[in-house]
Write an enzyme that holds these catalytic residues in place. Structure first.
Site, short mmCIF file in Angstrom:
data_model
loop_
_atom_site.label_atom_id
_atom_site.label_comp_id
_atom_site.label_asym_id
_atom_site.label_seq_id
_atom_site.Cartn_x
_atom_site.Cartn_y
_atom_site.Cartn_z
N GLU A 1 -8.21 -3.98 3.13
CA GLU A 1 -7.37 -3.36 2.12
C GLU A 1 -6.36 -4.35 1.55
O GLU A 1 -5.95 -4.25 0.39
CB GLU A 1 -6.65 -2.15 2.72
CG GLU A 1 -7.60 -1.04 3.12
CD GLU A 1 -6.98 0.00 4.04
OE1 GLU A 1 -7.01 1.18 3.70
OE2 GLU A 1 -6.48 -0.39 5.11
N ARG B 1 0.86 -1.18 0.00
CA ARG B 1 0.00 0.00 0.00
C ARG B 1 0.90 1.23 0.00
O ARG B 1 1.79 1.36 0.84
CB ARG B 1 -0.89 -0.01 1.23
CG ARG B 1 -1.80 1.21 1.32
CD ARG B 1 -2.58 1.24 2.62
NE ARG B 1 -3.31 2.49 2.77
CZ ARG B 1 -3.87 2.88 3.90
NH1 ARG B 1 -3.79 2.12 4.98
NH2 ARG B 1 -4.51 4.03 3.97
N HIS C 1 -14.89 5.75 5.96
CA HIS C 1 -13.72 5.09 6.56
C HIS C 1 -13.31 5.93 7.76
O HIS C 1 -12.67 6.98 7.63
CB HIS C 1 -12.59 4.99 5.54
CG HIS C 1 -11.35 4.34 6.07
ND1 HIS C 1 -10.95 3.09 5.68
CD2 HIS C 1 -10.42 4.77 6.96
CE1 HIS C 1 -9.82 2.77 6.30
NE2 HIS C 1 -9.49 3.79 7.08
N LEU C 2 -13.72 5.49 8.96
CA LEU C 2 -13.51 6.28 10.17
C LEU C 2 -12.55 5.56 11.11
O LEU C 2 -12.91 4.58 11.76
CB LEU C 2 -14.84 6.53 10.88
CG LEU C 2 -15.97 7.14 10.04
CD1 LEU C 2 -17.23 7.30 10.87
CD2 LEU C 2 -15.54 8.48 9.44
N GLY C 3 -11.31 6.04 11.16
CA GLY C 3 -10.32 5.50 12.06
C GLY C 3 -9.47 6.65 12.59
O GLY C 3 -9.91 7.80 12.61
N ASN C 4 -8.24 6.35 12.98
CA ASN C 4 -7.33 7.41 13.39
C ASN C 4 -7.09 8.36 12.22
O ASN C 4 -6.99 9.57 12.38
CB ASN C 4 -6.01 6.82 13.88
CG ASN C 4 -5.13 7.87 14.54
OD1 ASN C 4 -5.57 8.59 15.43
ND2 ASN C 4 -3.89 7.96 14.11
N GLY C 5 -7.01 7.79 11.01
CA GLY C 5 -7.12 8.54 9.77
C GLY C 5 -8.52 8.30 9.25
O GLY C 5 -9.05 7.20 9.39
N LEU D 1 -10.24 7.74 20.02
CA LEU D 1 -11.61 8.13 20.34
C LEU D 1 -12.14 7.39 21.57
O LEU D 1 -12.95 7.94 22.34
CB LEU D 1 -12.52 7.87 19.14
CG LEU D 1 -13.97 8.36 19.27
CD1 LEU D 1 -14.04 9.86 19.51
CD2 LEU D 1 -14.79 7.97 18.05
N ARG E 1 -4.88 14.76 13.16
CA ARG E 1 -4.90 15.67 12.00
C ARG E 1 -6.08 16.62 12.08
O ARG E 1 -7.18 16.23 12.46
CB ARG E 1 -4.95 14.88 10.69
CG ARG E 1 -3.65 14.17 10.36
CD ARG E 1 -3.78 13.35 9.10
NE ARG E 1 -3.48 11.95 9.37
CZ ARG E 1 -3.72 10.96 8.52
NH1 ARG E 1 -4.27 11.22 7.35
NH2 ARG E 1 -3.41 9.73 8.83
#
Length: 391
Positions: free
Chosen positions: A379, A90, A205-209, A281, A238
């Site tokens: 992914e 990736r 797509h909800l994560g740390n990014g 979170l 971010r």
């Protein structure tokens, strides 16, 4: 012909891997090397219903790759490294040059390095993974699978920024969008789940990014991330969207260099910046339940930004058939999903409380006019498919 394909996802201090048997897409082994660069790094792997965890010194990505490869041999998952027919990586940003996955050569490595200025947190470590495998498996083809590729269909009117056009011509400055493999996987799963309701998809797509994509008739028409993965939603550290004038304001009033401002926006902002508690979170929610007002504010701001993008994408898509949640927060946080969907009753979107609480595959109520799904992302299988196709 059966081929063993290794999918790699390199982070700044981690390396995730999955080995597949293709084209059957059979998962043989998966694992993670975490806390790379520390004496107490963790190596996790799972195969044949067996899980192993080790704590050891892993000073760099070269050692992490050696650890993975040696484990494959030691556990007789492969008898010979030549059994691995391809390695997929990736890679965050392919710029305008790479709108699909490519076999890695010297020119590709140089371009990935050059594009590090656009993805400073990701491209350099993605390249570290590629170079590490170059050393250990020099005769095995490697493939770069770009986060930006699935978003290359974003039309110019959505992609271009209102800057002097010469900067687009000179530097390629535009909205690239990211998390392409994840959003592509969501699209394919929604096509299987709801074949009659897949024309207008909003993938969260909800994560740390975190990013959201608007997918119309199988193609991305918009993505919340932009020229870099910094834009869009509030993330772990971010900032997401902000007034661009804030950058020179901070430089002038805080006496910060451009590098220091980048650090503030990429590593000190987001949930961490607002809450002062954590970029995770789960920690912020725990603090909010204990009465921490800034933690409560961070959660409200996080949800608001998600709702803002979903709302705008409903307008772009002229409606919505399916909203899908994925990644760490999207897959596991029922409270966030419920809070996000509450504002979309006007399009007939409704969550079933019990289905949502148990994170079922489909969490929309029987009366909902919009399908709402929770799908674990994969992914790595998207990476493996592209490697198999190319090599």
């Amino acid at each position: 012909m059966v081929s063993k394909i290794l999918a790699i996802n390199s982070g700044s201090s981690s390396l995730k891997f999955k080995l597949f048997e293709m084209p059957e897409e059979k998962l043989i082994v998966k694992g993670l090397v975490d806390r790379i660069g520390h004496h107490d790094a963790v190596f996790e792997e799972a195969f044949d219903d067996t899980k192993q965890n080790k704590t050891l010194d892993v000073p760099d990505h070269d050692e992490a790759v050696k650890l993975v490869v040696n484990s494959l041999l030691k556990n007789k998952i492969v008898d010979d490294l030549n059994e691995i027919k391809g390695v997929g990586h990736r890679v965050s940003n392919g710029g305008e040059k790479y709108e699909q996955s490519v076999i890695v050569n010297d020119d590709v490595e140089k371009t990935i390095d050059k594009l590090s200025s656009l993805s400073p947190l990701h491209n350099p470590v993605n390249l570290l993974g590629i170079k590490a495998f170059d050393k250990l498996l020099p005769d095995t083809p490697q493939v770069a699978v770009f986060d930006t590729a699935f978003n290359s269909t974003i039309p110019p009117e959505n992609a271009l920024y209102a800057l002097p056009y010469k900067y687009y011509e000179k530097y390629g400055i535009k909205r690239f969008g990211f998390h392409g493999p994840s959003h592509l996987y969501m699209k394919e799963r929604i096509y299987d789940l709801f074949p009659n309701a897949c024309s207008k998809i909003i993938s969260c797509h909800l994560g740390n990014g975190a990013s959201i994509s608007a997918i119309k008739d199988g193609k991305t028409i918009d993505n919340s991330m932009g020229f870099t993965p910094l834009a869009g939603l509030i993330m772990g550290t971010r900032s997401g969207d902000l007034d661009p004038q804030i950058v020179p304001f901070l430089q002038e009033n805080e006496n910060l260099t451009s590098a220091q401002v980048k650090d503030v926006l990429n590593k000190q902002s987001g949930l961490l910046g607002i809450s002062g508690v954590s970029n995770d979170l789960r920690d912020v929610e725990k603090a909010a339940k204990s009465g921490n007002e800034r933690a409560k504010l961070a959660i409200k701001a996080f949800v608001h930004r998600i709702q803002t993008y979903i709302g705008s994408y409903i307008a772009e898509l002229d409606g919505v058939d399916t909203i899908v949640f994925t990644a760490g927060v999207g897959e596991h946080d029922a409270n966030i999903r419920d809070a996000v969907i509450k504002n979309f009753h006007y399009v007939g979107a409704e969550v079933d409380p019990e289905r949502n609480k148990s994170s079922e595959l489909v969490i929309s109520s029987d009366n909902s006019k919009v399908n709402i799904a929770v799908i674990p992302t994969d992914e790595e299988i998207v990476i493996a498919r592209d490697v198999f196709r190319l090599v």
